[in-house]
Design a protein around this motif. Structure first.
Motif, PDB file in Angstrom:
ATOM      1  N   LEU A   1      27.165  31.495  72.521  1.00 34.92           N
ATOM      2  CA  LEU A   1      27.377  32.612  71.584  1.00 34.92           C
ATOM      3  C   LEU A   1      26.920  32.255  70.178  1.00 34.92           C
ATOM      4  CD1 LEU A   1      30.847  33.960  72.794  1.00 34.92           C
ATOM      5  CD2 LEU A   1      28.543  34.723  73.418  1.00 34.92           C
ATOM      6  N   ASP A   2      27.094  30.990  69.785  1.00 34.78           N
ATOM      7  CA  ASP A   2      26.624  30.564  68.461  1.00 34.78           C
ATOM      8  C   ASP A   2      25.101  30.670  68.368  1.00 34.78           C
ATOM      9  OD1 ASP A   2      29.179  30.052  67.642  1.00 34.78           O
ATOM     10  OD2 ASP A   2      29.060  27.871  67.840  1.00 34.78           O
ATOM     11  N   ALA A   3      24.404  30.314  69.447  1.00 36.41           N
ATOM     12  CA  ALA A   3      22.944  30.425  69.454  1.00 36.41           C
ATOM     13  C   ALA A   3      22.506  31.880  69.389  1.00 36.41           C
ATOM     14  CB  ALA A   3      22.385  29.747  70.705  1.00 36.41           C
ATOM     15  N   ILE A   4      23.219  32.741  70.134  1.00 36.52           N
ATOM     16  CA  ILE A   4      22.907  34.180  70.095  1.00 36.52           C
ATOM     17  C   ILE A   4      23.126  34.733  68.696  1.00 36.52           C
ATOM     18  CG2 ILE A   4      23.613  36.443  70.952  1.00 36.52           C
ATOM     19  CD1 ILE A   4      24.313  35.082  73.606  1.00 36.52           C
ATOM     20  N   ASP A   5      24.244  34.367  68.067  1.00 31.65           N
ATOM     21  CA  ASP A   5      24.536  34.830  66.700  1.00 31.65           C
ATOM     22  C   ASP A   5      23.458  34.377  65.730  1.00 31.65           C
ATOM     23  OD1 ASP A   5      26.822  36.060  67.544  1.00 31.65           O
ATOM     24  OD2 ASP A   5      28.177  34.450  66.922  1.00 31.65           O
ATOM     25  N   ALA A   6      22.957  33.141  65.901  1.00 27.38           N
ATOM     26  CA  ALA A   6      21.926  32.632  64.994  1.00 27.38           C
ATOM     27  C   ALA A   6      20.673  33.490  65.053  1.00 27.38           C
ATOM     28  CB  ALA A   6      21.599  31.178  65.353  1.00 27.38           C
ATOM     29  N   VAL A   7      20.308  33.970  66.244  1.00 29.11           N
ATOM     30  CA  VAL A   7      19.146  34.845  66.386  1.00 29.11           C
ATOM     31  C   VAL A   7      19.446  36.229  65.824  1.00 29.11           C
ATOM     32  CG1 VAL A   7      17.603  35.955  68.049  1.00 29.11           C
ATOM     33  CG2 VAL A   7      18.301  33.575  68.392  1.00 29.11           C
ATOM     34  N   GLU A   8      20.637  36.744  66.088  1.00 30.38           N
ATOM     35  CA  GLU A   8      20.987  38.097  65.648  1.00 30.38           C
ATOM     36  C   GLU A   8      21.008  38.233  64.134  1.00 30.38           C
ATOM     37  OE1 GLU A   8      24.676  38.952  67.686  1.00 30.38           O
ATOM     38  OE2 GLU A   8      23.612  40.271  69.091  1.00 30.38           O
ATOM     39  N   ILE A   9      21.546  37.204  63.447  1.00 31.93           N
ATOM     40  CA  ILE A   9      21.644  37.307  61.980  1.00 31.93           C
ATOM     41  C   ILE A   9      20.396  36.797  61.278  1.00 31.93           C
ATOM     42  CG2 ILE A   9      24.149  37.141  62.073  1.00 31.93           C
ATOM     43  CD1 ILE A   9      23.990  34.284  61.177  1.00 31.93           C
ATOM     44  N   GLY A  10      19.433  36.288  62.053  1.00 34.75           N
ATOM     45  CA  GLY A  10      18.139  35.949  61.469  1.00 34.75           C
ATOM     46  C   GLY A  10      17.983  34.541  60.959  1.00 34.75           C
ATOM     47  N   ILE A  11      18.938  33.634  61.221  1.00 29.09           N
ATOM     48  CA  ILE A  11      18.755  32.250  60.757  1.00 29.09           C
ATOM     49  C   ILE A  11      17.957  31.433  61.772  1.00 29.09           C
ATOM     50  CG2 ILE A  11      20.848  32.270  59.357  1.00 29.09           C
ATOM     51  CD1 ILE A  11      22.255  30.719  61.525  1.00 29.09           C
ATOM     52  N   ALA A  12      17.727  32.024  62.961  1.00 28.43           N
ATOM     53  CA  ALA A  12      16.872  31.406  63.977  1.00 28.43           C
ATOM     54  C   ALA A  12      15.966  32.474  64.567  1.00 28.43           C
ATOM     55  CB  ALA A  12      17.709  30.753  65.077  1.00 28.43           C
ATOM     56  N   THR A  13      14.720  32.114  64.805  1.00 29.02           N
ATOM     57  CA  THR A  13      13.767  33.065  65.378  1.00 29.02           C
ATOM     58  C   THR A  13      13.992  33.242  66.870  1.00 29.02           C
ATOM     59  OG1 THR A  13      12.132  32.425  63.717  1.00 29.02           O
ATOM     60  CG2 THR A  13      11.325  33.563  65.675  1.00 29.02           C
ATOM     61  N   SER A  14      14.292  32.142  67.555  1.00 32.25           N
ATOM     62  CA  SER A  14      14.502  32.204  69.000  1.00 32.25           C
ATOM     63  C   SER A  14      15.530  31.159  69.392  1.00 32.25           C
ATOM     64  CB  SER A  14      13.182  31.965  69.738  1.00 32.25           C
ATOM     65  OG  SER A  14      12.669  30.674  69.438  1.00 32.25           O
ATOM     66  N   ALA A  15      15.987  31.256  70.638  1.00 38.70           N
ATOM     67  CA  ALA A  15      16.978  30.301  71.144  1.00 38.70           C
ATOM     68  C   ALA A  15      16.694  30.001  72.600  1.00 38.70           C
ATOM     69  CB  ALA A  15      18.398  30.853  70.983  1.00 38.70           C
ATOM     70  N   GLY A  16      17.008  28.762  72.998  1.00 39.44           N
ATOM     71  CA  GLY A  16      16.902  28.358  74.393  1.00 39.44           C
ATOM     72  C   GLY A  16      18.242  27.843  74.872  1.00 39.44           C
ATOM     73  N   VAL A  17      18.740  28.400  75.952  1.00 42.00           N
ATOM     74  CA  VAL A  17      20.046  28.026  76.495  1.00 42.00           C
ATOM     75  C   VAL A  17      19.832  27.393  77.867  1.00 42.00           C
ATOM     76  CG1 VAL A  17      22.322  28.825  77.222  1.00 42.00           C
ATOM     77  CG2 VAL A  17      21.176  29.905  75.258  1.00 42.00           C
ATOM     78  N   CYS A  18      20.391  26.204  78.062  1.00 39.06           N
ATOM     79  CA  CYS A  18      20.222  25.502  79.327  1.00 39.06           C
ATOM     80  C   CYS A  18      21.583  25.035  79.844  1.00 39.06           C
ATOM     81  CB  CYS A  18      19.302  24.295  79.152  1.00 39.06           C
ATOM     82  SG  CYS A  18      18.977  23.389  80.682  1.00 39.06           S
ATOM     83  N   SER A  19      21.925  25.459  81.054  1.00 42.11           N
ATOM     84  CA  SER A  19      23.146  24.996  81.708  1.00 42.11           C
ATOM     85  C   SER A  19      22.788  23.812  82.598  1.00 42.11           C
ATOM     86  CB  SER A  19      23.772  26.111  82.539  1.00 42.11           C
ATOM     87  OG  SER A  19      24.198  27.173  81.699  1.00 42.11           O
ATOM     88  N   VAL A  20      23.553  22.730  82.460  1.00 40.19           N
ATOM     89  CA  VAL A  20      23.199  21.469  83.103  1.00 40.19           C
ATOM     90  C   VAL A  20      24.217  21.114  84.185  1.00 40.19           C
ATOM     91  CG1 VAL A  20      22.731  19.030  82.736  1.00 40.19           C
ATOM     92  CG2 VAL A  20      22.175  20.681  80.946  1.00 40.19           C
ATOM     93  N   GLY A  21      23.719  20.715  85.343  1.00 39.42           N
ATOM     94  CA  GLY A  21      24.601  20.224  86.385  1.00 39.42           C
ATOM     95  C   GLY A  21      24.450  20.995  87.679  1.00 39.42           C
ATOM     96  N   GLU A  22      25.102  20.496  88.712  1.00 36.91           N
ATOM     97  CA  GLU A  22      25.025  21.105  90.031  1.00 36.91           C
ATOM     98  C   GLU A  22      25.499  22.557  89.996  1.00 36.91           C
ATOM     99  OE1 GLU A  22      26.767  20.250  94.547  1.00 36.91           O
ATOM    100  OE2 GLU A  22      27.184  18.886  92.872  1.00 36.91           O
ATOM    101  N   GLY A  23      24.787  23.408  90.681  1.00 34.95           N
ATOM    102  CA  GLY A  23      25.156  24.821  90.714  1.00 34.95           C
ATOM    103  C   GLY A  23      24.760  25.579  89.466  1.00 34.95           C
ATOM    104  N   TYR A  24      23.709  25.116  88.795  1.00 29.24           N
ATOM    105  CA  TYR A  24      23.344  25.761  87.529  1.00 29.24           C
ATOM    106  C   TYR A  24      22.834  27.197  87.717  1.00 29.24           C
ATOM    107  CZ  TYR A  24      18.434  24.674  88.605  1.00 29.24           C
ATOM    108  OH  TYR A  24      17.183  24.597  89.180  1.00 29.24           O
ATOM    109  N   ALA A  25      22.351  27.540  88.916  1.00 30.95           N
ATOM    110  CA  ALA A  25      21.822  28.898  89.134  1.00 30.95           C
ATOM    111  C   ALA A  25      22.897  29.951  88.870  1.00 30.95           C
ATOM    112  CB  ALA A  25      21.286  29.023  90.552  1.00 30.95           C
ATOM    113  N   LYS A  26      24.118  29.718  89.363  1.00 33.08           N
ATOM    114  CA  LYS A  26      25.206  30.656  89.119  1.00 33.08           C
ATOM    115  C   LYS A  26      25.577  30.695  87.642  1.00 33.08           C
ATOM    116  CE  LYS A  26      27.287  30.271  93.726  1.00 33.08           C
ATOM    117  NZ  LYS A  26      28.504  29.903  94.494  1.00 33.08           N
ATOM    118  N   ALA A  27      25.539  29.533  87.008  1.00 36.03           N
ATOM    119  CA  ALA A  27      25.864  29.482  85.577  1.00 36.03           C
ATOM    120  C   ALA A  27      24.831  30.255  84.758  1.00 36.03           C
ATOM    121  CB  ALA A  27      25.939  28.028  85.114  1.00 36.03           C
TER     122      ALA A  27
END
Length: 435
Positions: free
Chosen positions: A342-368
């Protein structure tokens, strides 16, 4: 202190061995100093220093009431100062009471560094400390010995001297192996070796709040864990691997410091020559931090730098905000796992970041990953990449893909890339037209 070097001269690194209560410079360690001196596998040989001091019964034979820890710490600090003039990296390996002597000596050494230069850099020649079965929080089991011995009193729970040295570390020293000093003046990673059959020091006292990835639980007694019988012994290979991690961290710190210095001297660095990234993890994970900085540095080219946001002026817009969390945390609904996204999403929404990449790590990451995508606002989804990784190798691949996408937007890369034919014909169209 005895210093062992090779005929060709000292190396850049030295390991200092400090024995514990009633121990001796060589007897405590058996063949361990020799293993370090000779090197093992892809770990190069290191110089070795053996520090010896009389304590308990050895001190009594000299008509003393045990070792005076403050005196020993002052002497060891003087030796460290001399060694720091010859070596880039000093690694302290200490057993039991020796861990308290080492902590006190490093405190004195770093205080002297501050007294000489208030603007000193956080990375000092004291590279790391390995505390083997050391009672960092004292041990009530030392009370069965006579309080006549002053070095035994030093081992008691909540010793005033221990508290004083511990307070300096808590306030001034970053003990995690991370390439960022944060609010601390110095970076000195501290590791704990815990004996599983230790009748003298409890695991809580031996670890003293250290990160989990900087603890090593070793099968053995209070005394046997510092006597490896062969170079492939777990305590030896653990120390060597940890030293590699520390050296990588120190290299990254110097790279980052150089980038920060470069950014500070430029009045208005052209945005086309810099891309700014920012990394946030679910919690401070040394391995994730190392991976991020390594990929970032390797992705930089001769015409564009990939710079961490800590090394540019405050308020500079971030081109890519990277957020990593645990797949298990996402699926369990953990607040920390959701907050980093959510912090990464907020950074893009308020304009302090142009883009964001979110990566879930570990077994079963597809569901995450599916769960994380539900948190995205539709209007910003095109600027937010969501993916997953099973292990560290896949994290490297993911970060490289995201950061390379930044670099490939640079005009000079666009002009330098190989020109591909847009249309492949099996015959000459003009020749056919003439017919």
């Amino acid at each position: 202190m005895n210093l062992h070097t090779r005929p060709r001269g000292p190396s850049k690194s030295v390991a200092v061995f400090i024995h514990g209560l009633n121990g001796s410079g060589y007897g405590t360690w058996k063949s361990w100093p020799e293993c370090v001196f000779d090197g093992y596998g892809d770990s190069p040989p290191m110089d070795v220093a053996i520090y010896d001091y009389p304590s308990l019964l050895r001190a009594v034979l000299r008509l003393r009431r045990g070792a005076d820890i403050d005196v020993q710490a002052e002497q060891l600090a003087e030796h460290l100062q001399v060694l720091s003039e010859e070596y880039e990296e000093i690694y302290l390996i200490a057993h039991s009471l020796g861990g308290l002597v080492a902590e006190a000596a490093v405190t004195i050494y770093l205080q002297n560094v501050l007294a000489r230069d208030e603007e000193c850099i956080p990375v000092s020649p004291i590279a790391a400390m390995f505390m083997m079965a050391s009672p960092l929080k004292g041990t009530g089991k030392a009370l069965f010995l006579l309080s006549f011995f002053r070095d035994v009193r030093q081992l008691r729970l909540l010793s005033q001297r221990q508290a004083r040295y511990g307070e300096f570390f808590h306030s001034h020293v970053q003990i995690q192996c991370l390439a960022s000093e944060g609010r601390y003046r110095f970076i000195v990673p501290r590791y704990a070796g815990v004996a599983t059959h230790d009748l003298a020091v409890s695991p809580i006292s031996a670890t003293d709040g250290l990160p989990r990835d900087q603890r090593k639980y070793l099968t053995g007694t209070h005394f046997s864990v510092v006597k490896p019988t062969e170079p492939s012994a777990p305590q030896h290979t653990w120390v060597l691997q940890s030293i590699k991690n520390v050296q990588e961290m120190r290299t990254q710190w110097y790279r980052s410091a150089k980038q920060k210095e470069l950014a500070s001297v430029l009045e208005d660095p052209p945005s086309s020559d810099f891309f700014v990234t920012q990394f946030e993890g679910e919690y401070r994970d040394a391995d994730w931090d190392v991976i991020y900085n390594k990929v970032r540095n390797e992705s930089s080219t001769s015409y564009v730098e990939v710079v961490d946001c800590a090394h540019v002026r405050p308020g500079t817009k971030v081109d890519l905000r990277i957020a990593l969390n645990r797949s298990s945390g996402v699926m369990a609904g953990a607040d920390a796992s959701k907050k980093v996204v959510l912090d990464a999403i907020d950074a893009v929404e308020i304009g302090i970041a142009t883009s964001a990449g979110v990566c879930s790590v570990g077994e079963g990451y597809a569901k995450a990953v599916s769960e994380v995508r539900k948190w995205l606002p539709s209007e910003q989804a095109k600027n937010i990449y969501v993916d997953g990784a099973d292990d560290e190798a896949e994290i490297v691949s993911m970060l490289k893909k995201w950061i390379d996408a930044l670099v490939h937007r640079h005009p000079r890369w666009q002009s330098a890339r190989p020109q591909q034919r847009l249309l492949q014909l099996s015959y000459d169209a003009y020749e056919e037209e003439e017919r």
